[in-house]
Design a protein around this motif. Structure first.
Motif: not given
Ligand SMILES: CC(C)(COP(=O)(O)OP(=O)(O)OC[C@H]1O[C@@H](n2cnc3c(N)ncnc32)[C@H](O)[C@@H]1OP(=O)(O)O)[C@@H](O)C(=O)NCCC(=O)NCCS
Length: 268
Positions: A48-67
């Motif tokens: 419901r969020v990811a498919l509305r966005l273009q540039r965030t990584p998907y799937p989104y990993l913990s390492s993405d969040g930490e960075q």
């Protein structure tokens, strides 16, 4: 304009007006990288969020969040120490007030909004009203425009970006963009409408001299388009089959609607 200050944690923050005064906008917190990362993993893996966005990584990993959290902490460091100094000036207790559209007490305009984290306050100090416990529920950010109305990879786009990026902080000709997302548990309650209003009026106009904002949303993202409209953005052209969709989101191209704000209808 009001900037609140949590003197226990030395954190400046903005607060949404009623009926969402339990929602605050804060900087990233260097000592909460894990909390930030796990909240982002949950929110940004939700379709419901990811498919509305273009540039965030998907799937989104913990390492993405930490960075992401670390990079934001670094970017926000300078403005935060300046703000703390300002808010701790003698006579300046918990709240800093400003009258609006002028550099604050002669301070130069800045080029960044540090209030990117949308948080729901779960517990306050009953004596002072200061938040003591909260959770991350979303993100709202201003950046110089990436000029998505020009074709991907085109010379026009890179020239527009270059010219815009070269303008100095506070230049009223800078074209900004605004991007946001909110946890699905909190959708549809009017929160983002007020978060956008707060960031524009309590920070972007008085502290950054933002006068031009362009954003876009996928054509089928009525919620986002309405949030912009309710903040006096004008619905512009629809660009058919325009924005690239990552393979992990299904690939192809989607139509986008351009939204533009010039501040003219906003009472500051
Ligand atoms: C888009 C988003 C930020 C909206 O935030 P929100 O807090 O749910 O929005 P609000 O509650 O302030 O709603 C504002 C308006 O949009 C309407 N709206 C909200 N979600 C909607 C939806 N899914 N479909 C249609 N209209 C919707 C509301 O009814 C309201 O309009 P109204 O006052 O005329 O009734 C949120 O749904 C979200 O994070 N979505 C996923 C990520 C995203 O799309 N980000 C923006 C990318 S451009």
């Amino acid at each position: 304009m009001v900037i609140h200050y949590n003197s226990n944690t030395k954190e400046p923050y903005l607060r949404l007006p009623e009926p969402h005064a339990n929602i605050i906008l804060t900087p990233h917190r260097p000592n909460s990288l894990n909390e930030t990362s796990s909240a982002l993993v949950e929110i940004l893996n939700d379709p419901r969020v990811a498919l509305r966005l273009q540039r965030t990584p998907y799937p989104y990993l913990s390492s993405d969040g930490e960075q992401w959290a670390k990079a934001n902490c670094k970017d926000q460091e300078g403005i935060l120490s300046a703000l703390r100094e300002e808010l701790e000036e003698p006579g300046n207790t918990a709240v800093q007030k400003d009258t609006g559209n002028v550099p604050h007490h002669g301070r130069p305009f800045v080029d960044i909004s540090p209030f990117t984290c949308i948080r729901e306050v779960l517990k306050i100090d009953p004596g002072t009203g200061t938040p003591v416990e909260d959770i991350l529920i979303g993100d709202i950010r201003l950046a110089r425009s990436s000029f998505d109305e020009y074709p991907e990879g085109s010379e026009e786009r890179s020239l527009a970006q270059k010219g815009n990026d070269e303008l100095l902080a506070g230049d009223e000709n800078i074209v900004w963009s605004l991007a946001d997302f909110l946890a699905p548990s909190h959708h549809g309650r009017g929160i983002m409408t007020l978060a956008v209003r707060t960031i524009i009026h309590d920070w972007a106009i008085p502290r950054m001299n933002v006068r031009r904002l362009k954003s876009w949303a996928f054509e089928d993202n009525e919620g986002s388009l309405r949030v912009f409209e309710k903040n006096n953005f004008i619905r512009g052209h629809t660009l058919k089959d325009w924005a690239l969709v990552t393979e992990s989101r299904g690939g192809g191209k989607k139509s986008i609607v351009l939204m533009e704000w010039t501040g003219e209808d906003d009472d500051e």
